[in-house]
Design a protein around this motif. Structure first.
Motif, mmCIF file in Angstrom:
data_model
loop_
_atom_site.group_PDB
_atom_site.id
_atom_site.type_symbol
_atom_site.label_atom_id
_atom_site.label_comp_id
_atom_site.label_asym_id
_atom_site.label_seq_id
_atom_site.Cartn_x
_atom_site.Cartn_y
_atom_site.Cartn_z
ATOM 1 N N VAL A 20 0.838 -1.204 0.000
ATOM 2 C CA VAL A 20 0.000 0.000 0.000
ATOM 3 C C VAL A 20 0.874 1.255 0.000
ATOM 4 O O VAL A 20 0.615 2.222 -0.729
ATOM 5 C CB VAL A 20 -0.952 -0.006 1.215
ATOM 6 C CG1 VAL A 20 -1.638 1.348 1.374
ATOM 7 C CG2 VAL A 20 -1.990 -1.111 1.066
ATOM 8 N N THR A 21 1.919 1.253 0.837
ATOM 9 C CA THR A 21 2.834 2.398 0.888
ATOM 10 C C THR A 21 3.549 2.587 -0.443
ATOM 11 O O THR A 21 3.692 3.717 -0.940
ATOM 12 C CB THR A 21 3.871 2.194 2.013
ATOM 13 O OG1 THR A 21 3.198 1.898 3.227
ATOM 14 C CG2 THR A 21 4.718 3.444 2.199
ATOM 15 N N PHE A 22 3.989 1.483 -1.032
ATOM 16 C CA PHE A 22 4.662 1.529 -2.331
ATOM 17 C C PHE A 22 3.729 2.113 -3.399
ATOM 18 O O PHE A 22 4.133 2.971 -4.192
ATOM 19 C CB PHE A 22 5.108 0.123 -2.719
ATOM 20 C CG PHE A 22 5.703 0.028 -4.100
ATOM 21 C CD1 PHE A 22 7.030 0.375 -4.322
ATOM 22 C CD2 PHE A 22 4.940 -0.415 -5.172
ATOM 23 C CE1 PHE A 22 7.584 0.289 -5.588
ATOM 24 C CE2 PHE A 22 5.484 -0.496 -6.444
ATOM 25 C CZ PHE A 22 6.802 -0.150 -6.659
ATOM 26 N N ALA A 23 2.482 1.668 -3.411
ATOM 27 C CA ALA A 23 1.518 2.154 -4.404
ATOM 28 C C ALA A 23 1.251 3.647 -4.212
ATOM 29 O O ALA A 23 1.146 4.401 -5.184
ATOM 30 C CB ALA A 23 0.220 1.354 -4.294
ATOM 31 N N HIS A 24 1.154 4.077 -2.951
ATOM 32 C CA HIS A 24 0.942 5.509 -2.672
ATOM 33 C C HIS A 24 2.111 6.345 -3.186
ATOM 34 O O HIS A 24 1.908 7.370 -3.851
ATOM 35 C CB HIS A 24 0.773 5.720 -1.170
ATOM 36 C CG HIS A 24 0.766 7.158 -0.763
ATOM 37 N ND1 HIS A 24 -0.316 7.987 -0.929
ATOM 38 C CD2 HIS A 24 1.740 7.938 -0.211
ATOM 39 C CE1 HIS A 24 -0.032 9.194 -0.500
ATOM 40 N NE2 HIS A 24 1.212 9.191 -0.054
ATOM 41 N N GLY A 30 5.467 9.170 -8.765
ATOM 42 C CA GLY A 30 5.797 8.472 -9.994
ATOM 43 C C GLY A 30 7.102 7.717 -9.929
ATOM 44 O O GLY A 30 7.700 7.388 -10.963
ATOM 45 N N GLU A 31 7.572 7.417 -8.692
ATOM 46 C CA GLU A 31 8.831 6.697 -8.502
ATOM 47 C C GLU A 31 8.604 5.455 -7.655
ATOM 48 O O GLU A 31 7.784 5.475 -6.733
ATOM 49 C CB GLU A 31 9.862 7.590 -7.804
ATOM 50 C CG GLU A 31 10.402 8.693 -8.674
ATOM 51 C CD GLU A 31 11.588 9.368 -7.992
ATOM 52 O OE1 GLU A 31 12.674 9.405 -8.573
ATOM 53 O OE2 GLU A 31 11.406 9.850 -6.868
ATOM 54 N N PRO A 32 9.328 4.384 -7.941
ATOM 55 C CA PRO A 32 9.162 3.141 -7.166
ATOM 56 C C PRO A 32 9.905 3.187 -5.830
ATOM 57 O O PRO A 32 10.956 2.581 -5.652
ATOM 58 C CB PRO A 32 9.748 2.072 -8.094
ATOM 59 C CG PRO A 32 10.796 2.795 -8.879
ATOM 60 C CD PRO A 32 10.269 4.200 -9.057
ATOM 61 N N VAL A 33 9.362 3.950 -4.863
ATOM 62 C CA VAL A 33 9.957 4.053 -3.529
ATOM 63 C C VAL A 33 9.231 3.067 -2.621
ATOM 64 O O VAL A 33 8.022 3.186 -2.411
ATOM 65 C CB VAL A 33 9.844 5.480 -2.974
ATOM 66 C CG1 VAL A 33 10.403 5.551 -1.561
ATOM 67 C CG2 VAL A 33 10.573 6.455 -3.884
ATOM 68 N N LEU A 34 9.971 2.111 -2.059
ATOM 69 C CA LEU A 34 9.352 1.017 -1.309
ATOM 70 C C LEU A 34 8.588 1.520 -0.081
ATOM 71 O O LEU A 34 7.419 1.214 0.104
ATOM 72 C CB LEU A 34 10.412 0.001 -0.896
ATOM 73 C CG LEU A 34 9.910 -1.370 -0.435
ATOM 74 C CD1 LEU A 34 9.132 -2.047 -1.554
ATOM 75 C CD2 LEU A 34 11.071 -2.246 0.026
ATOM 76 N N VAL A 35 9.263 2.275 0.775
ATOM 77 C CA VAL A 35 8.621 2.774 1.998
ATOM 78 C C VAL A 35 8.814 4.287 2.133
ATOM 79 O O VAL A 35 7.861 5.044 2.198
ATOM 80 C CB VAL A 35 9.170 2.060 3.257
ATOM 81 C CG1 VAL A 35 8.561 2.667 4.517
ATOM 82 C CG2 VAL A 35 8.861 0.567 3.198
ATOM 83 N N SER A 36 10.068 4.725 2.201
ATOM 84 C CA SER A 36 10.350 6.149 2.431
ATOM 85 C C SER A 36 11.563 6.588 1.632
ATOM 86 O O SER A 36 12.516 5.818 1.454
ATOM 87 C CB SER A 36 10.583 6.401 3.924
ATOM 88 O OG SER A 36 11.064 7.710 4.145
ATOM 89 N N SER A 37 11.531 7.819 1.176
ATOM 90 C CA SER A 37 12.674 8.375 0.442
ATOM 91 C C SER A 37 13.633 9.106 1.370
ATOM 92 O O SER A 37 14.571 9.746 0.911
ATOM 93 C CB SER A 37 12.180 9.342 -0.651
ATOM 94 O OG SER A 37 11.463 10.410 -0.063
ATOM 95 N N ASN A 38 13.410 9.023 2.685
ATOM 96 C CA ASN A 38 14.282 9.695 3.648
ATOM 97 C C ASN A 38 15.511 8.859 4.012
ATOM 98 O O ASN A 38 16.335 9.297 4.811
ATOM 99 C CB ASN A 38 13.526 10.024 4.937
ATOM 100 C CG ASN A 38 12.780 11.331 4.817
ATOM 101 O OD1 ASN A 38 13.019 12.114 3.911
ATOM 102 N ND2 ASN A 38 11.856 11.563 5.719
#
Length: 307
Positions: A20-24, A30-38
């Motif tokens: 769900v987080t990945f889809a959000h 528009g990037e395949p970020v698994l959980v967080s970009s931090n």
């Protein structure tokens, strides 16, 4: 094989949350970020040679200026910015491996502290606003409760590894211990703060209770020498865990008043917010966020010229 199958079942249970987080993230950026970009930014802050300064960067103007470094380098998306800081962090680590190992030792020293290490809020200051916290949390001579729970848990871990007292249900104990080790390693990968360490607290409490129970058992069995050794080891660990780790700076006190002002402001208590923001700006000149919020509070109070 049974243990592996059960582990896979637990992993499958977590996958929908991650999905769900990945889809959000994919739909928003528009990037395949698994959980967080931090990841990259926090990894860089926590593994910088000047650890104390970089981990003092807070959300707001400071954080925006910090991230702007990646933007100036041409990294416009959150994922690209994370990659930029990850690369910088790895360069720092590989260029000075002894320094990195020393920093890991410092972070481990902080992780085992009895005192609660703030990220941006000082829980010891804000306990004055909570009757419950006044009873459950304090730091005078020793830090309660972590200054007792962590040493007791360390004592039990020592018994587990170096004695034959913890042979029963050893597999189940390993499961809890591996959870503790994995969480500790994840924290050391970045930086130490109480709010990150809190997830370990339930298991630490279980191990601490197990150590007390084992000590009582030794006394009941009249194994007084073992009981005395455990008591001395616990006392030494208590002394170590309650050593002062963090020195308060003027900036820390100013930051505390700033966040107190924000809380008053959100509660609509403008006069208290004004007083807190004034203390923050007096204690730390050029504290932009505090000055900005002080100006807004003055304007709301009708003192537009001062604002």
């Amino acid at each position: 094989m049974t243990g592996l199958r059960h582990s896979l079942m637990i992993l499958v249970g977590f996958l929908p949350v991650i999905a769900v987080t990945f889809a959000h993230n994919l739909s928003v950026d528009g990037e395949p970020v698994l959980v967080s970009s931090n990841f990259g930014a926090n990894f860089y802050l926590g593994n910088h040679p000047n650890y104390d300064s970089t981990t003092a960067i807070r959300p707001g103007l400071e954080w925006d200026e910090f991230i702007q470094e990646a933007v100036v380098d041409g990294n416009l998306t959150p994922s690209a910015q994370s990659g930029y800081f990850t690369t910088k962090a790895l360069d720092n680590i590989l260029s000075d491996l002894p320094g990195f190992l020393g920093l890991l030792g410092k972070k481990l020293h902080l992780l085992l502290a009895g005192e609660e290490i703030k990220r941006n809020l000082d829980v010891y200051y804000f306990r004055a606003h909570s009757l419950l916290l006044k009873f459950l949390l304090w730091k005078r001579y020793l830090a309660f409760p972590s200054g007792l729970l962590i040493p007791a848990a360390l004592l039990w871990i020592g018994l587990f590894f170096f004695t034959s007292l913890e042979q029963a249900r050893r597999r189940e104990k390993w499961l809890l211990l591996l959870f503790l080790i994995s969480q500790g390693a994840a924290i050391l990968l970045f930086f130490v703060a109480t709010r990150y360490r809190l997830v370990m607290a339930p298991v630490v409490a279980v191990f601490a209770a197990a150590a007390v129970w084992r000590w009582v058992e030794m006394l009941r069995a009249r194994r007084y020498l073992v009981g005395a050794f455990m008591a001395v080891a616990f006392a030494v660990l208590v002394l170590y865990s309650n050593l002062d780790r963090i020195k308060q700076r003027p900036r820390d006190e100013a930051e505390t008043h700033f966040y107190e002002g924000l809380a008053y402001q959100e509660a609509g208590r403008t006069q208290e917010a004004l007083a807190s923001f004034k203390l923050a700006t007096a204690g730390q000149p050029n504290y932009a966020m505090a000055e900005y919020n002080l100006a807004m509070a003055l304007n709301r109070s009708g003192w537009t010229a001062q604002a």
